[in-house]
Scaffold this motif. Structure first.
Motif, PDB file in Angstrom:
ATOM      1  N   ASP A 136      38.922  33.353   8.337  1.00 41.68           N
ATOM      2  CA  ASP A 136      39.140  34.709   7.848  1.00 41.68           C
ATOM      3  C   ASP A 136      40.182  35.380   8.745  1.00 41.68           C
ATOM      4  OD1 ASP A 136      39.043  37.404   7.380  1.00 41.68           O
ATOM      5  OD2 ASP A 136      36.852  37.550   7.336  1.00 41.68           O
ATOM      6  N   ARG A 137      41.309  35.771   8.144  1.00 43.46           N
ATOM      7  CA  ARG A 137      42.389  36.294   8.990  1.00 43.46           C
ATOM      8  C   ARG A 137      42.057  37.626   9.654  1.00 43.46           C
ATOM      9  NH1 ARG A 137      47.127  37.554   4.449  1.00 43.46           N
ATOM     10  NH2 ARG A 137      48.039  38.924   5.967  1.00 43.46           N
ATOM     11  N   THR A 138      40.978  38.293   9.204  1.00 43.24           N
ATOM     12  CA  THR A 138      40.622  39.567   9.843  1.00 43.24           C
ATOM     13  C   THR A 138      39.504  39.405  10.875  1.00 43.24           C
ATOM     14  OG1 THR A 138      38.943  40.139   8.213  1.00 43.24           O
ATOM     15  CG2 THR A 138      41.196  40.807   7.715  1.00 43.24           C
ATOM     16  N   ASN A 139      38.998  38.187  11.009  1.00 49.49           N
ATOM     17  CA  ASN A 139      37.859  37.991  11.918  1.00 49.49           C
ATOM     18  C   ASN A 139      38.332  37.496  13.280  1.00 49.49           C
ATOM     19  OD1 ASN A 139      35.624  37.130  13.311  1.00 49.49           O
ATOM     20  ND2 ASN A 139      34.708  36.005  11.610  1.00 49.49           N
ATOM     21  N   ASN A 140      38.262  38.393  14.234  1.00 49.31           N
ATOM     22  CA  ASN A 140      38.814  38.088  15.548  1.00 49.31           C
ATOM     23  C   ASN A 140      38.099  36.930  16.247  1.00 49.31           C
ATOM     24  OD1 ASN A 140      40.798  38.714  17.443  1.00 49.31           O
ATOM     25  ND2 ASN A 140      39.229  39.601  18.752  1.00 49.31           N
ATOM     26  N   ARG A 141      36.838  36.757  15.918  1.00 53.92           N
ATOM     27  CA  ARG A 141      36.049  35.742  16.614  1.00 53.92           C
ATOM     28  C   ARG A 141      36.558  34.312  16.362  1.00 53.92           C
ATOM     29  NH1 ARG A 141      29.745  36.438  16.542  1.00 53.92           N
ATOM     30  NH2 ARG A 141      30.394  38.237  17.728  1.00 53.92           N
ATOM     31  N   VAL A 142      37.199  34.120  15.205  1.00 57.86           N
ATOM     32  CA  VAL A 142      37.654  32.751  14.896  1.00 57.86           C
ATOM     33  C   VAL A 142      39.186  32.615  14.961  1.00 57.86           C
ATOM     34  CG1 VAL A 142      35.657  32.010  13.557  1.00 57.86           C
ATOM     35  CG2 VAL A 142      37.446  33.328  12.420  1.00 57.86           C
ATOM     36  N   GLN A 143      39.822  33.590  15.620  1.00 54.15           N
ATOM     37  CA  GLN A 143      41.291  33.556  15.623  1.00 54.15           C
ATOM     38  C   GLN A 143      41.871  32.341  16.329  1.00 54.15           C
ATOM     39  OE1 GLN A 143      43.394  35.389  13.601  1.00 54.15           O
ATOM     40  NE2 GLN A 143      41.289  35.663  12.900  1.00 54.15           N
ATOM     41  N   LYS A 144      41.108  31.758  17.224  1.00 50.07           N
ATOM     42  CA  LYS A 144      41.665  30.594  17.915  1.00 50.07           C
ATOM     43  C   LYS A 144      41.853  29.419  16.941  1.00 50.07           C
ATOM     44  CE  LYS A 144      37.419  28.622  19.664  1.00 50.07           C
ATOM     45  NZ  LYS A 144      36.388  28.769  20.598  1.00 50.07           N
ATOM     46  N   TYR A 145      41.176  29.491  15.790  1.00 46.41           N
ATOM     47  CA  TYR A 145      41.348  28.430  14.786  1.00 46.41           C
ATOM     48  C   TYR A 145      42.500  28.735  13.819  1.00 46.41           C
ATOM     49  CZ  TYR A 145      36.730  27.116  16.412  1.00 46.41           C
ATOM     50  OH  TYR A 145      35.686  26.755  17.201  1.00 46.41           O
ATOM     51  N   TYR A 146      43.028  29.945  13.927  1.00 42.93           N
ATOM     52  CA  TYR A 146      44.111  30.346  13.011  1.00 42.93           C
ATOM     53  C   TYR A 146      45.415  29.843  13.616  1.00 42.93           C
ATOM     54  CZ  TYR A 146      46.795  33.401   9.887  1.00 42.93           C
ATOM     55  OH  TYR A 146      47.653  33.896   8.927  1.00 42.93           O
ATOM     56  N   ASN A 147      45.819  28.665  13.199  1.00 43.65           N
ATOM     57  CA  ASN A 147      46.969  28.038  13.826  1.00 43.65           C
ATOM     58  C   ASN A 147      48.007  27.628  12.777  1.00 43.65           C
ATOM     59  OD1 ASN A 147      48.772  26.469  15.231  1.00 43.65           O
ATOM     60  ND2 ASN A 147      47.376  24.700  15.410  1.00 43.65           N
ATOM     61  N   PRO A 148      48.991  28.508  12.531  1.00 37.77           N
ATOM     62  CA  PRO A 148      49.990  28.194  11.509  1.00 37.77           C
ATOM     63  C   PRO A 148      50.818  26.949  11.848  1.00 37.77           C
ATOM     64  CG  PRO A 148      50.108  30.497  12.164  1.00 37.77           C
ATOM     65  CD  PRO A 148      49.235  29.820  13.158  1.00 37.77           C
ATOM     66  N   HIS A 149      50.759  26.507  13.119  1.00 36.69           N
ATOM     67  CA  HIS A 149      51.497  25.285  13.493  1.00 36.69           C
ATOM     68  C   HIS A 149      50.706  24.026  13.148  1.00 36.69           C
ATOM     69  CE1 HIS A 149      53.504  28.274  15.981  1.00 36.69           C
ATOM     70  NE2 HIS A 149      54.511  27.440  16.060  1.00 36.69           N
ATOM     71  N   HIS A 150      49.514  24.206  12.637  1.00 40.73           N
ATOM     72  CA  HIS A 150      48.657  23.065  12.304  1.00 40.73           C
ATOM     73  C   HIS A 150      49.413  22.121  11.362  1.00 40.73           C
ATOM     74  CE1 HIS A 150      45.184  20.825  10.935  1.00 40.73           C
ATOM     75  NE2 HIS A 150      44.376  21.533  11.712  1.00 40.73           N
ATOM     76  N   GLU A 151      49.250  20.847  11.611  1.00 42.58           N
ATOM     77  CA  GLU A 151      49.937  19.847  10.782  1.00 42.58           C
ATOM     78  C   GLU A 151      49.628  20.052   9.282  1.00 42.58           C
ATOM     79  OE1 GLU A 151      52.227  17.898  11.879  1.00 42.58           O
ATOM     80  OE2 GLU A 151      52.503  16.718  10.033  1.00 42.58           O
ATOM     81  N   ALA A 152      48.402  20.528   9.001  1.00 38.48           N
ATOM     82  CA  ALA A 152      48.008  20.738   7.598  1.00 38.48           C
ATOM     83  C   ALA A 152      48.896  21.790   6.936  1.00 38.48           C
ATOM     84  CB  ALA A 152      46.550  21.174   7.528  1.00 38.48           C
ATOM     85  N   LEU A 170      47.925  31.282   3.386  1.00 41.49           N
ATOM     86  CA  LEU A 170      47.787  29.822   3.286  1.00 41.49           C
ATOM     87  C   LEU A 170      47.053  29.282   4.522  1.00 41.49           C
ATOM     88  CD1 LEU A 170      48.400  27.334   1.606  1.00 41.49           C
ATOM     89  CD2 LEU A 170      50.593  27.118   2.801  1.00 41.49           C
ATOM     90  N   SER A 171      47.328  29.864   5.687  1.00 39.16           N
ATOM     91  CA  SER A 171      46.641  29.416   6.911  1.00 39.16           C
ATOM     92  C   SER A 171      45.159  29.760   6.822  1.00 39.16           C
ATOM     93  CB  SER A 171      47.240  30.078   8.151  1.00 39.16           C
ATOM     94  OG  SER A 171      48.605  29.804   8.228  1.00 39.16           O
ATOM     95  N   GLN A 172      44.873  30.982   6.345  1.00 43.10           N
ATOM     96  CA  GLN A 172      43.459  31.390   6.258  1.00 43.10           C
ATOM     97  C   GLN A 172      42.675  30.489   5.302  1.00 43.10           C
ATOM     98  OE1 GLN A 172      41.713  35.280   5.489  1.00 43.10           O
ATOM     99  NE2 GLN A 172      42.664  35.404   3.493  1.00 43.10           N
ATOM    100  N   TYR A 173      43.287  30.164   4.145  1.00 44.87           N
ATOM    101  CA  TYR A 173      42.545  29.376   3.156  1.00 44.87           C
ATOM    102  C   TYR A 173      42.505  27.889   3.510  1.00 44.87           C
ATOM    103  CZ  TYR A 173      42.666  33.676   0.462  1.00 44.87           C
ATOM    104  OH  TYR A 173      42.508  34.984   0.067  1.00 44.87           O
ATOM    105  N   THR A 174      43.534  27.414   4.180  1.00 40.40           N
ATOM    106  CA  THR A 174      43.554  25.992   4.535  1.00 40.40           C
ATOM    107  C   THR A 174      42.630  25.711   5.720  1.00 40.40           C
ATOM    108  OG1 THR A 174      45.839  25.828   3.818  1.00 40.40           O
ATOM    109  CG2 THR A 174      45.042  24.091   5.272  1.00 40.40           C
TER     110      THR A 174
END
Ligand code: PEP
Ligand code: MG
Length: 527
Positions: free
Chosen positions: A450-466, A442-446
């Motif tokens: 991409d949950r496997t792409n290390n370069r964008v992991q800083k955007y993978y934030n399950p605490h996000h209000e969304a 849900l975090s990856q799609y919202t």
């Protein structure tokens, strides 16, 4: 996975190389035979050509030279050869030569694959090792004998991938998606020409999965610090044992069902040791990934029955195979996709490959007679999918009845792991008995990460209000429609999130087995 290993027995490595080349040739011959029947001789000819390419003298000489001069394993020597030739050919004008170079590289990559498969199945380390690799897929990890593997270090992949989840549930500390000591190029690939491994091979190291550090040849002082930390951790674990046998209930009396996520039969023991109240997510695709052919109905039935009998009356939620994206099957080749996570995956594969899906459902229903099984479906985006699933389920039950197999009714649930499912969770809730919110996806799609792409992991934030709003919306819609709401994503072990989930009214929480008692302690301290 290509790891450089020092091998003094160079003759053995050359023999392995020749043997794998022979196997590759046989495979291409087989493909040629099949293609001949299916697409005619003109089109089949490319597989014949592949057989010839495997005799490329320059490649063979280079591989043998590297094995002999550097005393290394065959797969590493082939990888370096491919790398060297690819670089050399890249600058050439002649497109024919460039294309041929690409073809040769491809067939020799096949040889590496064959060698790695054999290795992965057979390899056992006789002393504790930290395994270095460019990348390991979940199925490669499944194949490894992990008895003496005490850590993983990988250049690619990311901490939210299935690879990372798998190593966490195995309780193996890992550094994933790390710049391997500056030897990684801008695209994140290790340059195989660099001598990486000798610098670390055979040396003692401390791998600190908490802070993401690898200390090679630690000082006495560092060893002492880490020994103390390990003792403290063991002590904390012992404290958590106090939670065994206790109810998972808040101070004000709200009961939560606290389950464990498991990937295979071995995890059942860990789940039970940690006093899980059941299995909230059995990722059944690992059964498929651990074999080199599709498991039969009988094999699946035996496995599901053993697991449900082992957990002694507690509930077992089996998620049907969530194949695709980063969980591929070696025996089932899917076409390459530009965006695998948005592609042929989960329920889409099941509804497309009906025979495979039906076989799994038959095995699950047959096992249901021996315990308390519920079934859950991954990657749902529409009510139509759920209706199609229910139709298949009904026909499977009718078939079993006719054949005289006993089964029990199973509760049916779905993963809520796409924003689409969240938005129509009121409609979906009317169709099923329970939800399990899969916040990893849900975090990856919202968040479009991409949950496997290390370069964008800083955007993978399950605490996000969304994400938090979607969790609340899902729970509210479930309850308004007489449906239970649970969660099985990794974030459910985070103390702050646990507090929020309880506040939102969550019914079931399912976490990595090692975190069950930790979460119980948090819940028992909540109001
Ligand atoms: C999820 O997506 O949150 C989940 C639990 O499933 P998986 O990690 O296996 O995709
Ligand atoms: Mg998922």
């Amino acid at each position: 996975m290509v790891v450089r290993k020092r091998c003094s027995d160079t003759q053995k490595q050359i023999a392995r190389f020749n043997e794998a080349r022979k196997t590759a040739k046989e495979e291409y011959e087989r493909l040629f035979g099949r293609a001949l029947k299916e697409v005619g001789s003109n089109n089949a000819e490319i597989f014949r050509a592949d057989v010839v390419l495997l005799d490329d003298v320059d490649y063979i000489d280079s591989v043998k030279n590297i094995i002999n001069s550097q005393q290394v394993n065959a797969e590493y020597a082939i990888a370096v050869t491919i790398d060297n030739f690819t670089k050399m050919m890249a600058g050439l004008e002649d497109t024919y030569i460039r294309e041929r170079a690409k073809d040769v590289a491809e067939v020799f990559n096949k040889v590496i694959e064959i060698l790695c498969e054999g290795e992965a199945r057979n390899k056992a380390y006789d002393e504790p090792v930290i395994l270095f690799a460019n990348d390991l897929t979940p199925s490669e990890i499944v194949m490894l004998d992990k008895t003496n593997i005490i850590g993983f270090v990988m250049a690619e992949n990311s901490s939210n991938s299935h690879t990372a989840i798998l190593s966490r549930s195995l309780n193996i500390p890992s550094l994933i998606g790390v710049d391997l000591f500056g030897y990684v190029d801008q695209r994140g690939n290790i340059s195989l020409g660099d001598e990486i491994s000798p610098e670390f091979e055979g040396k003692m190291a401390i791998l600190d999965g908490y802070s993401g550090r690898l200390i090679v040849e630690p000082s006495e002082e560092e060893i002492a610090i880490y020994k103390k930390r390990m003792e403290k951790e063991a002590h904390n674990k012992a404290l958590l044992d106090v939670m065994k046998g206790k109810e998972t209930v808040t101070q004000s009396g709200k009961k939560i069902n606290l389950y464990a996520n498991i990937n295979d039969e071995q995890d059942v023991a860990t789940a039970l040791i940690n006093d899980a109240e059941g299995v909230g997510l059995y990722r059944s695709e690992y059964l498929y990934m651990g074999m080199d052919y599709e498991p039969s109905e009988g094999e699946q039935f035996a496995m599901y029955r053993r697991i449900v009998e082992n957990i002694g009356g507690k509930c077992l939620i089996i998620r049907t195979a969530d194949i695709g994206a980063d969980k591929q099957l070696p025996y089932m080749e899917f076409d390459a996709e530009d965006n695998p996570a948005l592609g042929y995956r989960g329920i889409r594969v099941s509804l497309d490959k009906k025979e495979m899906f039906t076989t799994q459902l038959r095995a699950i229903y047959r096992a249901s007679y021996y315990g308390n099984i519920a079934i859950m479906f991954p990657m749902i985006t529409s009510v139509e999918e759920v209706k199609a699933i229910k139709e298949i389920v009904e026909s499977v039950k009718a078939e079993l009845k006719e054949e005289g197999y006993p089964y029990r009714e199973c509760e049916l649930g779905i993963m809520i792991e796409t924003p689409a499912a969240v938005m129509i969770s009121d409609l979906l809730a009317a169709q099923v008995d329970f939800f399990s919110i899969g916040t990893n996806d849900l975090s990856q799609y919202t968040l479009a990460v991409d949950r496997t792409n290390n370069r964008v992991q800083k955007y993978y934030n399950p605490h996000h209000e969304a994400i938090l709003r979607q969790i609340k919306m899902t729970i509210d819609n479930a309850h308004a429609n007489n449906c239970r709401a649970g969660i099985c994503g990794e974030m459910a072990s985070d103390p702050e999130i646990v507090r929020k989930l309880v506040e939102f009214g969550i019914d079931d929480i399912s976490v990595t087995p090692a975190n069950v008692l930790f979460v119980r302690e948090i819940i028992r301290n909540l109001q």
